[in-house]
Design an enzyme around this catalytic site. Structure first.
Site, PDB file in Angstrom:
ATOM      1  N   HIS A 139       4.929  27.460  27.317  1.00 30.11           N
ATOM      2  CA  HIS A 139       5.221  28.797  26.955  1.00 30.11           C
ATOM      3  C   HIS A 139       4.049  29.580  26.339  1.00 30.11           C
ATOM      4  O   HIS A 139       3.804  30.678  26.730  1.00 30.11           O
ATOM      5  CB  HIS A 139       6.388  28.524  25.805  1.00 30.11           C
ATOM      6  N   GLU A 140       3.341  28.864  25.407  1.00 31.62           N
ATOM      7  CA  GLU A 140       2.137  29.521  24.711  1.00 31.62           C
ATOM      8  C   GLU A 140       1.074  29.493  25.617  1.00 31.62           C
ATOM      9  O   GLU A 140       0.094  30.444  25.685  1.00 31.62           O
ATOM     10  CB  GLU A 140       1.754  28.695  23.537  1.00 31.62           C
TER      11      GLU A 140
END
Length: 260
Positions: A139-140
């Site tokens: 995600h990051e």
């Protein structure tokens, strides 16, 4: 999830930076999410010996466990290795010692991306299992990829909505997760994935920006079609209980996404 104001971020910070920003950034404000990441805005005091004696020093063990989990993901996870290759080919190689930080965070979040320091945060008190760490990294690192390659401006609410849509689209939503979260029913299966992505993006935006729900929803709707259909660098949406991660990694070489 992203959490800082980029007004003072120099252009060079989008590359592999080894220096902090030249202009100080005020981190003592909840508007940009620093209330969720206390270690981002103040030095953490050493843990007193009495805490270990009384069994209160577990956060250091959690940090070590988190760092080991991150290391294993870097070495063994095909989807994390794909993201590393994509970032490297885009001119933003990732150094695990410089760009990944395991920290204690607020209970509301499991990770974040700090574009001022070009750093991914893994919340070791909330992301303890390796599968969760892999999901947070993916995600990051989507945010990191967007910041590196797409001139992302986190002050722009439409830009923020777009990168949160992409991260939810590529890293989180599946039919099963949407069902569990109440994003679908037998009557709207066709919109299952889109509903999940919109809800996940909305939650992330409201967590890190002092905006109303309507403002966030309007931004999501403005950019949704374009950002939802942008599948770079994975090239596909990951289905649960499939070998999509391995396929995406194997296909990455055709686009120059090599992590070593």
């Amino acid at each position: 999830m992203t959490f800082v104001d980029l007004e003072d971020v120099p252009e060079s910070s989008k590359q592999d930076t080894n220096k902090k920003e030249s202009t100080p950034v005020d981190r003592n404000t909840g508007q940009w999410g620093y209330d969720l990441y206390p270690e981002r805005r103040q030095e953490k005091k050493p843990t007193p010996l009495t805490h270990y004696i009384l069994g209160k020093g577990s956060e250091n063990l959690e940090k070590i466990k988190c760092e080991r989990g991150v290391y294993r993901c870097f070495k063994e996870s095909p989807i994390v290795k794909l993201m590393l290759g994509a970032l490297k080919s885009s001119g933003c190689p990732v150094d695990i010692r410089r760009h990944i930080s395991c920290e204690e965070c607020s209970l509301e979040v499991s990770g974040g991306f700090d574009p001022v320091l070009n750093q991914v945060v893994i919340c070791h008190n909330n992301a303890s299992k390796e599968g969760i760490i892999q999901g947070v990294l993916l995600h990051e690192m989507v945010h990191m990829f967007d910041f590196c390659r797409n001139n992302l401006d986190f002050k722009n609410i439409d830009h923020l909505a777009c990168t949160e849509i992409r991260a939810a689209n590529l890293a989180h939503c599946s039919f099963m997760s949407a069902w569990v979260n109440g994003d679908t029913s037998i009557f709207n299966m066709k919109a299952t994935h889109q509903n999940c992505v919109k809800n996940k993006a909305l939650t992330s935006m409201l967590a890190v920006r002092n905006i109303t729900q309507n403002e966030a929803i309007n931004a999501i709707e403005r950019v949704f079609d374009r950002c939802y259909n942008d599948l770079e660098p994975l090239g596909r949406r990951l289905r649960r209980s499939s070998n999509d991660m391995t396929k995406a990694y194997e296909d990455g070489i055709y686009y120059g996404y090599v992590d070593s």
